[in-house]
Structures are given as structure tokens and as C-alpha cells.
Write an enzyme that holds these catalytic residues in place. Structure first.
Site, mmCIF file in Angstrom:
data_model
loop_
_atom_site.group_PDB
_atom_site.id
_atom_site.type_symbol
_atom_site.label_atom_id
_atom_site.label_comp_id
_atom_site.label_asym_id
_atom_site.label_seq_id
_atom_site.Cartn_x
_atom_site.Cartn_y
_atom_site.Cartn_z
ATOM 1 N N CYS A 56 -1.306 0.986 10.979
ATOM 2 C CA CYS A 56 -0.704 1.639 9.063
ATOM 3 C C CYS A 56 -1.824 1.290 8.402
ATOM 4 O O CYS A 56 -1.947 2.404 7.422
ATOM 5 C CB CYS A 56 0.179 0.808 8.409
ATOM 6 S SG CYS A 56 0.214 -0.514 8.365
ATOM 7 N N GLU A 86 -13.495 -1.229 11.200
ATOM 8 C CA GLU A 86 -13.770 -0.547 12.178
ATOM 9 C C GLU A 86 -14.405 0.451 12.032
ATOM 10 O O GLU A 86 -15.359 1.344 12.482
ATOM 11 C CB GLU A 86 -12.269 0.346 11.870
ATOM 12 C CG GLU A 86 -10.662 -0.242 12.472
ATOM 13 C CD GLU A 86 -9.723 0.274 12.451
ATOM 14 O OE1 GLU A 86 -9.818 1.290 12.924
ATOM 15 O OE2 GLU A 86 -8.911 -0.411 13.001
#
Length: 185
Positions: free
Chosen positions: A147, A174
Site C-alpha cells: 500500500c 525501492e
């Protein structure tokens, strides 16, 4: 569903084999809830929507429990940028709409983001963006059901049940190396 996504299943009711433990990770101590051989919950401290005490089962040591050990190992690999997908099975117990949203979350590729509106469009009605936001905010399995990859329409970091500082950290993990290296701070 993306073949690289966390294996997910749904259940219509919680089972009696639930258990919980504190899992110590590089992201901090997390409350982990397991149901059988699947992770049913992963919560940061001060999570906006923590589980009810009666829904987490008995407390057990995380060491020796295969679900909790795999969760800790895979989160460590993720933080070290050695893992981009998770293999720990998850199980959720949301309503039909929430389950559809969570299914879409696991298809968001590592290192990419989408918006609440884009998910609503994918569900067939851009007017559902606020409802999508509510479902995203109630995701019971933080990080593994990503999420944190959902941002505001303008790309801003918006609500995260684990806190915006954690959302920023997860997105930073990321980032492609060239993006991370180009940041001055």
C-alpha cells in the site's frame, strides 16, 4: 495478479489457529499475525488501524515459527535491496471491495507508484478514489501488500497507516540506484 506478487488467499472468517508475535526487523519491531501457514497481519507501531486484541490469537515466540521467520528474513532482504517480491503467503478477511483493492496493490511493480484515482479507474469508476483510499488504509499486511506504493494524484505522499515517514522510507528503499545517488540529501 502479477506472478511475482505475494501469494494471497481470502477467507470468509477468521480461524482459531491465529497467533501473533513481535518480529524485529530493520524497519523496526512489527506486530505480525499468522493464520495457519500464512501471514494475516503486519502492523507498525502506532498503526492507524491496529487489529483487535481478540483477533490476533495467542502470543508465541517469533523464533521457530516458519511464518514469522520467513517474514523477518524476507523483510531484511527487502531492506537490503536483495528482494523485490515476497513469497510469504498472506491471507486477508476484507469485504469484497477491499479484497479487490488489495489484489490490485500486489500487482504494482517494485519501484513504481500509482494513485488512488488510477486504482479507482481500474475498478471501473474514478469516483471510487476515496473509497479506494479507505481500503488502502485498512490493508492488514503492510509492506507485503504494498500500500506504500499508492500516492496522491499529484505524486505527493499521502496517508499511510504506518506513518508518512515509514512510507517515505519504503519508497526510498525501492528507488533505482541512480535516483538514490542523484539525491543530495
Amino acid at each position: 495478479m502479477d506472478s511475482h506478487a505475494t501469494p494471497r488467499s481470502r477467507s470468509t472468517g477468521m480461524t482459531t489457529d491465529r497467533r501473533h508475535a513481535t518480529v524485529t526487523t530493520d524497519l523496526g519491531d512489527l506486530l505480525a499475525v499468522a493464520e495457519g501457514d500464512a501471514l494475516a497481519g503486519l502492523y507498525f507501531p502506532r498503526h492507524w488501524h491496529p487489529p483487535k486484541v481478540e483477533d490476533i490469537g495467542a502470543e508465541v515466540p517469533s523464533a521457530g515459527d516458519p511464518v514469522f521467520e520467513a517474514t523477518r528474513r524476507e523483510l531484511g532482504e527487502y531492506v537490503r535491496r536483495e528482494r523485490t517480491t515476497f513469497t510469504v503467503p498472506t491471507v486477508t478477511h476484507g469485504d469484497a471491495f477491499s479484497e479487490r483493492v488489495w489484489d490490485l496493490l500486489v500487482t504494482i511493480p517494485y519501484g513504481e507508484t500509482t494513485t488512488y484515482g488510477a486504482i479507482a479507474r481500474e475498478l471501473g469508476n474514478v469516483g471510487l478514489a476515496q473509497r479506494v483510499g479507505q481500503a488502502v488504509g485498512r490493508n492488514p499486511v503492510s509492506v507485503l501488500i504494498p500500500c506504500h506504493r499508492v500516492v496522491g494524484a499529484d505524486g505527493s505522499l499521502t496517508g499511510y497507516a504506518g506513518g508518512l515517514d515509514r512510507k517515505a522510507r519504503l519508497l526510498e528503499i525501492e528507488e533505482p540506484p541512480e535516483v538514490a545517488e542523484s539525491r543530495l540529501f
